[in-house]
Design an enzyme around this catalytic site. Sequence first.
Site, PDB file in Angstrom:
ATOM      1  N   TYR A 145     -10.630   1.272   2.066  1.00 38.53           N
ATOM      2  CA  TYR A 145     -10.778   1.294   3.554  1.00 38.53           C
ATOM      3  C   TYR A 145     -12.630   1.694   3.758  1.00 38.53           C
ATOM      4  O   TYR A 145     -12.448   1.060   4.717  1.00 38.53           O
ATOM      5  CB  TYR A 145      -9.932   2.546   3.821  1.00 38.53           C
ATOM      6  CG  TYR A 145      -9.963   2.630   5.551  1.00 38.53           C
ATOM      7  CD1 TYR A 145      -9.240   1.234   5.985  1.00 38.53           C
ATOM      8  CD2 TYR A 145     -10.276   3.513   5.961  1.00 38.53           C
ATOM      9  CE1 TYR A 145      -8.734   1.346   7.518  1.00 38.53           C
ATOM     10  CE2 TYR A 145      -9.573   3.865   7.446  1.00 38.53           C
ATOM     11  CZ  TYR A 145      -8.904   2.677   8.106  1.00 38.53           C
ATOM     12  OH  TYR A 145      -8.990   2.959   9.289  1.00 38.53           O
ATOM     13  N   LYS A 149     -14.625  -1.111   6.194  1.00 37.00           N
ATOM     14  CA  LYS A 149     -15.290  -0.992   7.432  1.00 37.00           C
ATOM     15  C   LYS A 149     -16.498  -0.712   7.665  1.00 37.00           C
ATOM     16  O   LYS A 149     -16.492  -0.679   9.495  1.00 37.00           O
ATOM     17  CB  LYS A 149     -14.029   0.130   8.372  1.00 37.00           C
ATOM     18  CG  LYS A 149     -11.944   0.210   8.426  1.00 37.00           C
ATOM     19  CD  LYS A 149     -12.260  -0.575   9.859  1.00 37.00           C
ATOM     20  CE  LYS A 149     -10.852  -0.938   9.408  1.00 37.00           C
ATOM     21  NZ  LYS A 149     -10.357  -1.231  11.077  1.00 37.00           N
ATOM     22  N   THR A 210      -8.377  19.913   9.045  1.00 39.21           N
ATOM     23  CA  THR A 210      -8.787  19.707  10.311  1.00 39.21           C
ATOM     24  C   THR A 210      -8.400  18.043  10.498  1.00 39.21           C
ATOM     25  O   THR A 210      -8.794  17.914   9.713  1.00 39.21           O
ATOM     26  CB  THR A 210      -9.677  20.115  11.284  1.00 39.21           C
ATOM     27  OG1 THR A 210     -10.736  19.537  10.845  1.00 39.21           O
ATOM     28  CG2 THR A 210      -9.142  21.482  10.531  1.00 39.21           C
TER      29      THR A 210
HETATM   30  P1  NAD Z   1      -0.819  -0.512  11.247  1.00 39.19           P
HETATM   31  O1  NAD Z   1      -0.627  -0.793   9.789  1.00 39.19           O
HETATM   32  O2  NAD Z   1       0.225  -0.356  11.868  1.00 39.19           O
HETATM   33  O3  NAD Z   1      -1.464  -1.924  11.740  1.00 39.19           O
HETATM   34  C1  NAD Z   1      -2.198  -3.063  11.263  1.00 39.19           C
HETATM   35  C2  NAD Z   1      -1.887  -4.476  11.050  1.00 39.19           C
HETATM   36  O4  NAD Z   1      -2.509  -5.234  11.036  1.00 39.19           O
HETATM   37  C3  NAD Z   1       0.082  -4.547  10.743  1.00 39.19           C
HETATM   38  O5  NAD Z   1       0.694  -4.885  12.042  1.00 39.19           O
HETATM   39  C4  NAD Z   1      -0.506  -5.500   9.143  1.00 39.19           C
HETATM   40  O6  NAD Z   1       0.377  -6.515   9.187  1.00 39.19           O
HETATM   41  C5  NAD Z   1      -1.809  -5.842  10.301  1.00 39.19           C
HETATM   42  N1  NAD Z   1      -1.761  -7.027   8.507  1.00 39.19           N
HETATM   43  C6  NAD Z   1      -2.483  -5.867   7.110  1.00 39.19           C
HETATM   44  N2  NAD Z   1      -3.172  -6.458   6.831  1.00 39.19           N
HETATM   45  C7  NAD Z   1      -3.747  -7.964   7.056  1.00 39.19           C
HETATM   46  C8  NAD Z   1      -3.913  -9.389   6.797  1.00 39.19           C
HETATM   47  N3  NAD Z   1      -4.650  -9.379   6.077  1.00 39.19           N
HETATM   48  N4  NAD Z   1      -3.323 -10.322   7.454  1.00 39.19           N
HETATM   49  C9  NAD Z   1      -2.664 -10.014   8.889  1.00 39.19           C
HETATM   50  N5  NAD Z   1      -2.718  -9.075   9.033  1.00 39.19           N
HETATM   51  C10 NAD Z   1      -2.911  -8.001   8.399  1.00 39.19           C
HETATM   52  O7  NAD Z   1      -2.237   0.581  11.228  1.00 39.19           O
HETATM   53  P2  NAD Z   1      -2.286   0.695  13.486  1.00 39.19           P
HETATM   54  O8  NAD Z   1      -2.462   2.296  13.057  1.00 39.19           O
HETATM   55  O9  NAD Z   1      -1.819   0.182  14.518  1.00 39.19           O
HETATM   56  O10 NAD Z   1      -4.287   0.951  13.315  1.00 39.19           O
HETATM   57  C11 NAD Z   1      -4.524  -0.740  13.945  1.00 39.19           C
HETATM   58  C12 NAD Z   1      -6.452  -0.375  12.884  1.00 39.19           C
HETATM   59  O11 NAD Z   1      -6.750   0.496  13.935  1.00 39.19           O
HETATM   60  C13 NAD Z   1      -7.063  -0.855  12.272  1.00 39.19           C
HETATM   61  O12 NAD Z   1      -7.394  -1.718  11.808  1.00 39.19           O
HETATM   62  C14 NAD Z   1      -7.510   0.405  11.805  1.00 39.19           C
HETATM   63  O13 NAD Z   1      -7.868   0.328  10.755  1.00 39.19           O
HETATM   64  C15 NAD Z   1      -7.188   0.552  13.088  1.00 39.19           C
HETATM   65  N6  NAD Z   1      -8.006   2.431  12.783  1.00 39.19           N
HETATM   66  C16 NAD Z   1      -6.262   3.364  13.664  1.00 39.19           C
HETATM   67  C17 NAD Z   1      -6.477   4.460  13.145  1.00 39.19           C
HETATM   68  C18 NAD Z   1      -4.872   5.203  13.591  1.00 39.19           C
HETATM   69  O14 NAD Z   1      -4.637   6.232  13.495  1.00 39.19           O
HETATM   70  N7  NAD Z   1      -3.868   4.551  14.152  1.00 39.19           N
HETATM   71  C19 NAD Z   1      -7.211   5.572  13.571  1.00 39.19           C
HETATM   72  C20 NAD Z   1      -8.615   4.395  12.817  1.00 39.19           C
HETATM   73  C21 NAD Z   1      -8.522   2.945  13.136  1.00 39.19           C
END
Ligand code: NAD
Length: 323
Positions: A145, A149, A210
């Site tokens: 991851y 990223k 934290t």
């Molecule tokens: P999530 O898992 O709910 O959403 C990710 C979505 O991407 C899901 O709907 C999943 O089905 C889809 N997905 C995964 N692999 C795929 C693929 N190969 N093709 C098409 N779709 C695919 O997670 P989230 O919390 O909504 O995160 C969304 C984005 O934000 C991600 O890129 C994540 O890395 C980033 N992010 C989130 C957080 C957090 O705290 N929520 C923190 C840092 C970064």
Amino acid sequence: MLKRVLVSGGAGFLGSHLCDRLVEAGHEVLCLDNFFTSQKSNITHLLDRPNFEFIRHDVTEPITLEVDEIFNLACPAAPGHYQYNPIKTIKTSVLGSIHMLGIAKRVGARILHASTSEVYGDPTVHPQTEDYRGNVNPIGPRACYDEGKRAAETLMFDYHRQNKVDIKVIRIFNTYGPRMHPFDGRVVSNFIRQALQNETISLYGDGSQTRSFCFVSDLIDGMLAMMNSEDGFTGPVNIGNPHEFTIKELADAVVRLSGSSSDIQTTRALPEDDPLQRRPDISLAKKVLDWEPKVQLNEGLEKTIEFFRSIDLAEYRAPTPNY
Ligand code: NAD
Ligand code: UDP
């Protein structure tokens, strides 16, 4: 101005809230997802809206679309999800970003990339500023991851320098709220699910590590502010809530606010490479985007607990066994 907007990962936790906001604003929204870590119920309410379209597609495969803006969110985000199939995770970040950047380059679309505080790894600088280059273990269980990223950020900046692609990069810190998957294994969803069932709250380690928790509405405000920011401001910019809590404090708050009788116990050692402390420095977002979070932890937790009370867990399929 109304735009055609592509949201990759649009059925996920953050993506579905983003789609809500874009549809409400009247934009023509293309939501692309393969439902790996989400499910249709996150977007069912949007399916009959005339300006919303769903495309079931895996971003590791190329796709040709014509849009004005792209939000690049597709990627499993919870540690249990991204560690389940680590090779697929890094492919999703790298190939997915190449495919989205390919569209942006071909049609001249602006692209916003959802990067993460994980690019800082287990940070030795605190709070984390955007110029800190991080402390990531490239061969550990989180690397699929974190390094995926980091490579995606590299791709954004290389397409920008080499092909003049209009990029916006945000680094998202832990975000929570309604529509988190109840079986994603993340700390907020685990603790609330356990509290509502009066089960033991599962602390990993002694709970002194934290995190800083941002409520989803604040995060989406920040993401939209970045997409609409002045030409030439590429970021990366931290988007998160600068209030820092120990995981034990979070457990106490969840138990108190949900009126639960759960006890709080260490159920396993701290996972390998689990960052010990994390808090964003958001000075840059304040200055350039005029953004800062408004919802503090108690209020956000109450809303999230309300959501978890309203859902039927039997209607959710655990994406992986890791929760
Ligand atoms: P999530 O898992 O709910 O959403 C990710 C979505 O991407 C899901 O709907 C999943 O089905 C889809 N997905 C995964 N692999 C795929 C693929 N190969 N093709 C098409 N779709 C695919 O997670 P989230 O919390 O909504 O995160 C969304 C984005 O934000 C991600 O890129 C994540 O890395 C980033 N992010 C989130 C957080 C957090 O705290 N929520 C923190 C840092 C970064
Ligand atoms: N954690 C915990 N109990 C759980 C789930 C997570 O104590 O049931 C801890 C985890 O070890 C980490 C923090 O909570 O220190 C945040 O974990 P999460 O998986 O939500 O996200 P991360 O910030 O590590 O990506």
